[in-house]
Design a protein around this motif. Structure first.
Motif: not given
Length: 589
Positions: A22-32
């Motif tokens: 449920x938070x994978x999009x935020x993780x992807x953006x932050x990781x990017x």
């Protein structure tokens, strides 16, 4: 028993990563963003190399310096934005976990809840989830980005000088070996520390819950030592974890700094002897060697934090795996229409139950409660009277026998359906922190002011309303600490009456009342029984004498039932009990 994989670092990472659903999009953006900041950082040594070499050739430097400044600003901005997104994501994960824990704890099976210490369960919702937040918001992404950035730096170093890279790799491998040997001890110390923190909360809750007893018997120092032992245990585990973390950090720092010095000495000698590499190459390589400190440190720090977080995760996961009350009856037990006629409000048939297998409390309880009137259950202490109420309220299910509500088996109804028509006043007279009004309307949120005034009058709470600052909106304190035991009992009774139940369960509801209030409430119950069924456990002769039916419980079995006069004439067990019942004018204080 947990799968062994969850005890390994890889298993821990996989388990913790599942929490981020449920938070994978935020993780992807932050990781990017974090990787972008790192990529910008990796470009800086190459630009510095160009600046050094261009300066040596007398070329214009300000465009390169301007670009280098822009790279610094871009790296800082991307890193700060990524960190904010990760922290926000961590708070979101913790919120989700806490919601899940609270929901699970409030719905636990009573057998399971009785085995656990309340303070320890609270600690899992607070302290353990706080540690978990640091893991999911920092460690997981730091582990990923640290590995990628380290790999990028190593590849660039390989391109610049393979021989110097071998020196760096040798020292880093040595540090990794040291860290690997410390991970098991780190995980064990962390688990012990989290368990000890939970034990501190449990022991403190125990002492504060009985603070009057503690002070009367002058046990403050003894309880302080008892709790202090738990505090010392948590401290010892925390110190061990800190010591291991310090060794890990020092090993990484020594490895990176040692490699930096080796590169500086060997590379300087090669440049000085006219080797193939230029001074700019050496500067770039040294910058990458120093730049390697941060990602490598973040990787090893993340691994250590994951080991500490694993202990908290396992404690949280243990609670989330505990069985909760089933929300619905079995699929095959769909309730049909009520039987014809007018079935009793409650019917028990050969009900048997044991809290511990092999030690039965109820061995065959059988009786009925009509839709109107008062039925009293009497018996010696330990006969199973309060257990009956737990079964009727569906806090537990009987091991054998049948309980019927309005003619329908309890097992064919959900617990919510069974409890919808029940109100309970038990011996503990639970009063919640909040206002008097909030306590009275707890089971009847839509109650009108007239309804509240009615139950205040029936429960004789007028003096409490007048005394409290704010009247009905006056606060009662934690556990109703501003009230006497008798007043708490009357508040609990008024709350039950306001719910207008079909079945009212009263467990020693007058045990703390004086003779005047007991007489008044007994008369009020006479009016209540015209509208609903009342089942009461009591040791008071005044209540027993006026009951429509009395059920005698002995050693978990129903041995007699009838009115007071009938049982005096025909039941030796009741005559013996009646001889020891307190007389009507005896007050409970």
């Amino acid at each position: 028993m947990r799968p062994a994989g969850r005890r390994t670092t890889g298993g821990s990472v996989a388990s913790l990563f599942r929490l981020t659903a449920g938070h994978r999009r935020s993780i992807a953006v932050a990781t990017g963003l974090t990787l972008a900041a790192s990529a910008v950082g990796l470009a800086q040594p190459l630009l510095a190399r160009r600046v050094v070499d261009s300066g040596a050739r007398g070329e214009v430097l300000w465009p390169y310096l301007l670009l280098l400044s822009a790279l610094f600003v871009a790296e800082a901005g991307a890193g700060a934005t990524g960190r904010f997104l990760l922290d926000r994501m961590g708070e979101g994960v913790v919120r989700t976990v806490r919601h899940g824990l609270v929901s699970r704890l409030l719905r636990l099976e009573m057998r399971e809840l009785d085995r656990r210490r309340r303070g320890d369960l609270v600690s899992r919702v607070t302290a353990d989830t706080t540690l978990l937040r640091d893991v999911v918001s920092q460690a997981l992404v730091d582990l990923l980005t640290g590995c990628l950035v380290s790999a990028g730096a190593l590849l660039l170093m390989l391109w610049l000088d393979p021989l110097l890279l071998l020196l760096v790799v040798a020292t880093v491998v040595l540090a990794a070996a040291v860290v690997t040997t410390l991970l098991k001890g780190m995980r064990k110390a962390s688990e012990q520390m989290q368990s000890s923190v939970g034990a501190v909360a449990a022991e403190l809750e125990r002492a504060l819950g009985a603070l009057t007893v503690v002070r009367i018997y002058r046990a403050e120092e003894r309880e302080a030592r008892r709790i202090g032992a738990r505090v010392d245990s948590a401290h010892g585990a925390g110190v061990r974890a800190a010591k291991l973390a310090a060794v890990m950090s020092s090993a990484v720092e020594l490895a990176v700094q040692g490699s930096f010095l080796l590169v500086l000495v060997v590379g300087g000698m090669r440049v000085g002897s006219g080797g193939a590499e230029s001074l700019g190459d050496l500067v770039a390589f040294l910058l990458y060697a120093s730049y390697l400190v941060m990602p490598l440190s973040s990787v090893f720090r993340a691994i250590g934090l994951i080991q500490r977080g694993t202990g908290a995760y396992l404690r949280i996961d243990e609670v989330l795996a505990l069985p909760e009350e089933p929300a619905q009856p079995p699929a095959l037990a769909i309730p049909g229409p009520p039987p014809p006629g007018t079935p009793p409000a409650l019917e028990l048939t050969d009900v048997r139950f044991a809290y511990v297998p092999g030690r039965p409390v109820l061995r065959g309880a059988t009786f009925t409660v009509p839709r109107r009137g008062l039925v009293a259950v009497v018996g010696r202490s330990g006969a199973g009277k309060s257990t009956l109420f737990s079964l009727i309220a569906r806090l537990h299910d009987p091991d054998a026998g049948i309980i019927r509500f309005d003619g329908r088996p309890a097992t064919a109804l959900s617990r919510q359906e069974c409890r919808a028509g029940i109100a309970l006043v038990d011996q503990n007279t639970h009063v919640l922190e909040g206002t008097l009004r909030e306590n009275l309307t707890y089971a009847a949120l839509d109650a009108t002011e007239d309804d509240i005034v009615r139950v205040v009058r029936l429960a004789r709470l007028g003096d409490v309303v007048r005394r409290l600052p704010g009247g009905l909106d006056g606060r009662l304190g934690d556990h109703g600490g501003t009230l006497s035991a008798g007043e708490r009992q009357r508040v609990a009774l008024a709350r039950a009456l306001l719910a207008r139940p079909r079945l009212l369960l009263l467990d020693e509801h007058t045990s703390h009342l004086d003779a005047v209030n007991e007489t008044a409430l007994t008369e009020a119950l006479g009016a209540v029984t015209r509208d609903c069924a009342v089942l009461v456990i009591t040791h008071r002769l005044a209540t027993v004498r006026h009951a429509d039916r009395i059920v005698v419980l002995e050693d978990g079995r129903t041995v007699a039932s009838g009115r007071h006069d009938e049982l005096l004439a025909g039941s030796p067990a009741y005559r013996e009990l009646a001889a020891h019942l307190p007389p009507p004018d005896c007050c409970g204080g």
